[in-house]
Design a protein around this motif. Structure first.
Motif, PDB file in Angstrom:
ATOM      1  N   ARG A 179      17.307  52.189  35.652  1.00 48.80           N
ATOM      2  CA  ARG A 179      16.545  52.929  36.673  1.00 48.80           C
ATOM      3  C   ARG A 179      15.799  54.102  36.036  1.00 48.80           C
ATOM      4  N   HIS A 209       7.893  50.411  44.833  1.00 47.08           N
ATOM      5  CA  HIS A 209       9.343  50.464  44.590  1.00 47.08           C
ATOM      6  C   HIS A 209      10.060  49.286  45.265  1.00 47.08           C
ATOM      7  N   SER A 210      11.381  49.218  44.998  1.00 46.03           N
ATOM      8  CA  SER A 210      12.252  48.288  45.737  1.00 46.03           C
ATOM      9  C   SER A 210      13.583  48.973  45.998  1.00 46.03           C
ATOM     10  N   HIS A 241      10.687  53.772  38.962  1.00 43.99           N
ATOM     11  CA  HIS A 241      12.072  53.452  38.593  1.00 43.99           C
ATOM     12  C   HIS A 241      12.011  52.222  37.682  1.00 43.99           C
ATOM     13  N   GLU A 268      12.695  48.565  38.823  1.00 48.66           N
ATOM     14  CA  GLU A 268      12.093  48.019  40.043  1.00 48.66           C
ATOM     15  C   GLU A 268      10.836  47.243  39.661  1.00 48.66           C
TER      16      GLU A 268
HETATM   17 ZN   LIG Z   1      12.472  53.260  43.511  1.00 44.10          ZN
END
Ligand SMILES: [Zn+2]
Length: 315
Positions: A92, A136-137, A45, A48
């Motif tokens: 994103r 990720h976050s 993403h 992130e």
């Molecule tokens: Zn993500």
């Protein structure tokens, strides 16, 4: 929505464009000896950035595998190039979510989204990878969480890494397939493993620290680094007690009036079955069994949307 706080600073990644692999923003070091191909990916993403910061740090360590191969990759670089700290949600993805498209049907389709074009390049890399960590976050504050498929090989790898404390194995009840669900990884016939770590809230300083620590623990678990070599680079020096869980239920909001009974952040454990966790219109959502753990509560869910998952602790 309140303006997000962006504590992390996006690194300049332009120097990583040509890694000599033929796929932009993918670097591979080959020991020349047989062994596993270990890979860490960031920016699946584009916004992130915690994983990009972790990889930027790890590049400087000049790690080289003694056997097999090591790769670092920045995935949705086109989305990342649009990252704007004053509007950080916007980047994103470009055309479609990179982490919802990993079915053969979609990858082999006629689609020409920015993500599909990039995904097809990376597919050849992923086809060669044996052990993957995808960083990720999350949108809201939550403790870090490792997500894996519910196969013994993934559970074993998550235990070997031993970080972060919480591991949720099983489906996330979202449409499409994530990279870690791409067939070669989610297959009992291969010994390939893949893990997705949610390091915490997007752009929080602590999230960047979790990203680096998780990557280091993974590099130790896969034999790229020794524990001694990694030790000086950890933010958190101790290893927490791990809780490996099986995701058993997806909770979908039925009404547009779905609200949790408390401001849960995720990973809360409820001792008794039947404990109310949310009101959904006139209905009450309760825990389905004793010692149930709430996974990734979404406080903005509307009717038809995923509001949370429930998980059972394994062992
Ligand atoms: Zn993500």
């Amino acid at each position: 929505m309140a303006a997000p706080v962006v504590e992390l600073e996006a690194p300049d990644l332009r120097k990583y464009r040509d890694g000599g692999t033929g796929v932009d923003y993918v670097h591979t070091w080959d020991s020349g000896e047989p062994g596993r191909h270990v890979m860490i990916t960031a920016l699946t993403h584009g916004n992130e950035i915690c994983g990009a910061i972790a990889l930027d740090y790890l590049f400087d360590l000049n790690l080289r595998p003694k056997t097999g191969k090591l790769s670092f990759g920045f995935v949705n670089i086109q989305a990342f190039e649009r990252f704007d700290p004053t509007d950080p949600y916007a980047s994103r993805f470009v055309d479609e979510d990179f982490n919802r498209m990993w079915t053969e049907e979609h990858l082999d389709s006629d689609g020409m989204t920015a993500e599909l074009v990039r995904g097809r390049e990376l597919r050849s890399v992923f086809d060669d990878v044996d052990d993957l960590l995808d960083i990720h976050s999350m949108t809201s504050f939550s403790p870090p969480l490792m997500l894996i498929n519910i196969l013994d090989k993934h559970i074993a790898m998550s235990r070997r890494a031993g970080y972060p404390a919480d591991v949720a194995a099983g489906p996330v009840y979202a449409p499409g397939k994530r990279i870690i669900e791409y067939t070669p990884f989610d297959d009992t016939e291969t010994d390939k493993t893949a893990m997705l770590v949610e390091c915490g809230e997007h752009w929080a300083k602590a999230t960047g620290e979790v990203a680096r620590d998780t990557a280091l623990h993974f590099l130790v678990a896969t034999g790229i680094m020794t524990a001694d070599e990694a030790a000086e680079h950890f933010h958190r020096k101790d290893k927490p007690t791990q809780r490996v869980m099986e995701v058993t239920h997806g909770v979908t909001a039925i009404s547009n009036d779905f609200r949790f009974v408390e401001s849960f952040v995720g990973c809360e454990q409820f001792e008794k079955a039947g404990t109310p966790v949310a009101e959904d219109g006139d209905a009450t959502v309760v825990t389905p069994y004793a010692n149930c753990v709430l996974i990734m509560p979404n406080h903005r869910s509307k009717g038809g949307q995923r509001a949370a998952r429930f998980a059972r602790i394994l062992d």
